[in-house]
Design an enzyme around this catalytic site. Structure first.
Site, PDB file in Angstrom:
ATOM      1  N   ASP A 223       0.837  -1.198   0.000  1.00  0.00           N
ATOM      2  CA  ASP A 223       0.000   0.000   0.000  1.00  0.00           C
ATOM      3  C   ASP A 223       0.876   1.253   0.000  1.00  0.00           C
ATOM      4  O   ASP A 223       1.908   1.301   0.672  1.00  0.00           O
ATOM      5  CB  ASP A 223      -0.900  -0.012   1.239  1.00  0.00           C
ATOM      6  CG  ASP A 223      -1.832   1.177   1.287  1.00  0.00           C
ATOM      7  OD1 ASP A 223      -2.766   1.227   0.473  1.00  0.00           O
ATOM      8  OD2 ASP A 223      -1.608   2.073   2.134  1.00  0.00           O
ATOM      9  N   GLU A 250       1.181  -0.235  -4.963  1.00  0.00           N
ATOM     10  CA  GLU A 250       0.160   0.734  -5.333  1.00  0.00           C
ATOM     11  C   GLU A 250       0.822   2.097  -5.433  1.00  0.00           C
ATOM     12  O   GLU A 250       1.212   2.684  -4.427  1.00  0.00           O
ATOM     13  CB  GLU A 250      -0.954   0.762  -4.287  1.00  0.00           C
ATOM     14  CG  GLU A 250      -2.034   1.783  -4.595  1.00  0.00           C
ATOM     15  CD  GLU A 250      -2.540   2.507  -3.359  1.00  0.00           C
ATOM     16  OE1 GLU A 250      -3.719   2.887  -3.364  1.00  0.00           O
ATOM     17  OE2 GLU A 250      -1.754   2.722  -2.412  1.00  0.00           O
TER      18      GLU A 250
END
Length: 469
Positions: A223, A250
């Site tokens: 993330d 990401e």
């Protein structure tokens, strides 16, 4: 910037953007179900259904100690050493992995390693998990020892020297700021404490990953990877940890080659870590193609000029959890029909690992609850799984539509416009088999190919995914 100069820049930056029109990128690109904010027990109970639908991997929300019922609280870790949050505990997590594995489905874990929970409103120190959580552990020591992944949970595992100096990001184009300062909410918010990649922090994160691997986790989603230095990422994701594991980051960008986020964050991440990544360049290309006034010509070969990642490095999608759940990204929510057409494109094309997002209506849009088992998604999964490893060749295209085939075994047609489209195909030169039925997995329409010239009809605002029988 024109296409030629964009392409040259993409090559100079080392962007991985080979043509997707004629190259078969992946022999195996199994679809990932993003079971966003699902309880671990729910995933376990639905393991057989998930497998029967055709998913081969499930990405679950971050698993560690965190508190608070809001979805975003899962992205504010308090302690890596214990799995205990509203989605379940360590025992629930292990049972989920076992249940999925029993049905041939792998478990992917969402990882948050750049910051810890923002608890400035509760306390002034940076000891984690902090006195309140330690007291909670002590109150039921037997249970929490059973939930322990590693370490000594009678004491904190992080202190002030394990964090970067405080300060909020003010310039999101500044790489140093983005990777060393805090994400802050404004109005005096001190932000999410940003971890320093010292030896102790890195070791704790490696212990955590190795423990999840020992449970059977085979993939990690990193993330907010743009908020970590690649030095930190590589220190944690060693060759040992990456062995037999799919790692993807990401890094949100609003475009491909030539866009600042792409050039300054995504390309260095791909080049310096060797990981895969969300294909935000392709997402933005689809968004521009399907929107009013856009052209489907943008989707013929977006990788050729840096507007899509190489298929072997890409996680493809039509929506991620950040898009509907964060006000700053909601402008990227597609029209529902456009989103369906985008899903047909990513599930029908060759290249990339598709990700299907399914939540419990955390955003209030009533769009993605039970999305994973919607009838059109079922059909797309069938098409995708049947044609993995098949090459892709674009047959015809214009501003309104694109028609491409997967060798001789399948044909995909997508029409974004308000009028139907007749598309004539030379079946001899385009190598479609005669005297065979091609059945659409979305509408059950059957095309019987029996002559050199065959007309495929694409209804208005629709997709067809014909699979050879």
């Amino acid at each position: 910037m024109n296409i030629q100069s964009t392409f040259k820049k993409a090559v100079a930056l080392g962007a991985i953007a080979l043509s997707s029109a004629t190259i078969s990128h992946n022999a195996s690109a199994d679809t990932i179900l993003h079971a966003f904010n699902w309880e671990y027990d729910e995933v376990a109970q639905k393991a057989k259904e998930i497998a029967d639908l055709g998913y081969k991997k499930v990405l679950v929300s971050p698993a560690y100690k965190s508190t608070g019922d809001q979805w975003w609280a899962r992205y504010q870790p308090q302690d890596y050493r214990v799995i205990d949050n509203p989605l379940g505990d360590t025992q629930d997590f292990k049972a989920m992995v076992t249940a999925l594995k029993a049905h041939g489905v792998e478990t992917y874990a969402d990882i948050v390693f750049n910051h810890m929970a923002n608890e400035a409103h509760q306390r002034s120190d940076l000891n984690y998990p902090g006195a309140a959580v330690l007291a909670e552990y002590a109150q039921d020591a037997t249970k929490n020892e059973a939930n322990k992944l590693f370490g000594d949970i009678t004491d904190n595992f992080l202190a002030a020297h394990d964090f970067q100096a405080p300060g909020c990001i003010t310039d999101y184009t500044n790489v140093h700021q983005v990777q060393t300062l805090r994400l802050c909410g404004g109005n005096g918010d001190s932000g999410l404490p940003d971890l320093d990649p010292n030896n102790w922090v890195v070791e704790q994160q490696k212990l955590y990953l190795n423990k999840l691997k020992s449970f059977g986790v085979t993939g990690f989603r990193v993330d907010a990877a743009k908020h970590m230095t690649n030095y930190h990422i590589n220190a944690v994701f060693t060759p040992e940890i990456k062995a037999n594991v799919h790692v993807f980051g990401e890094i949100i960008t609003l475009g491909g080659a030539g866009h600042g986020d792409h050039d300054n964050f995504l390309v260095p991440y791909l080049n310096e870590t060797g990981h895969n990544a969300y294909d935000f360049p392709l997402f933005n290309q689809m968004f521009n193609a399907f929107k009013f006034g856009g052209s489907m010509n943008l989707l013929v070969d977006p990788g050729a000029y840096g507007q899509a990642l190489h298929g072997s490095r890409a996680i493809t999608f039509s929506v991620t959890h950040d898009i509907p759940l964060n006000q700053g990204f909601r402008h990227q929510i597609m029209d529902p029909t456009d989103e369906k057409l985008a899903n047909a494109y990513i599930m029908g094309r060759d290249g990339g690992v598709p990700l299907i997002y399914s939540d419990h209506n955390e955003s209030g849009d009533n769009r993605w609850q039970d999305f994973y088992k919607r009838d059109d998604i079922k059909g797309m999964l069938k098409f995708h799984n049947a044609l993995q490893g098949r090459g892709m060749q674009v047959i015809n295209h214009n501003d309104c539509m694109i028609l491409f085939k997967r060798d001789h075994a399948g044909v995909v047609g997508i029409n974004k416009c308000g009028n139907g489209q007749d598309v004539w195909v030379n079946t001899a030169t385009d190598n479609l088999y005669w005297h065979r039925n091609y059945r659409d997995v979305l509408s059950n329409d059957v095309q019987r190919v029996s002559s050199q010239w065959h007309k495929f009809y694409l209804p208005a605002r629709s997709a067809r995914m014909w699979l050879m029988e």
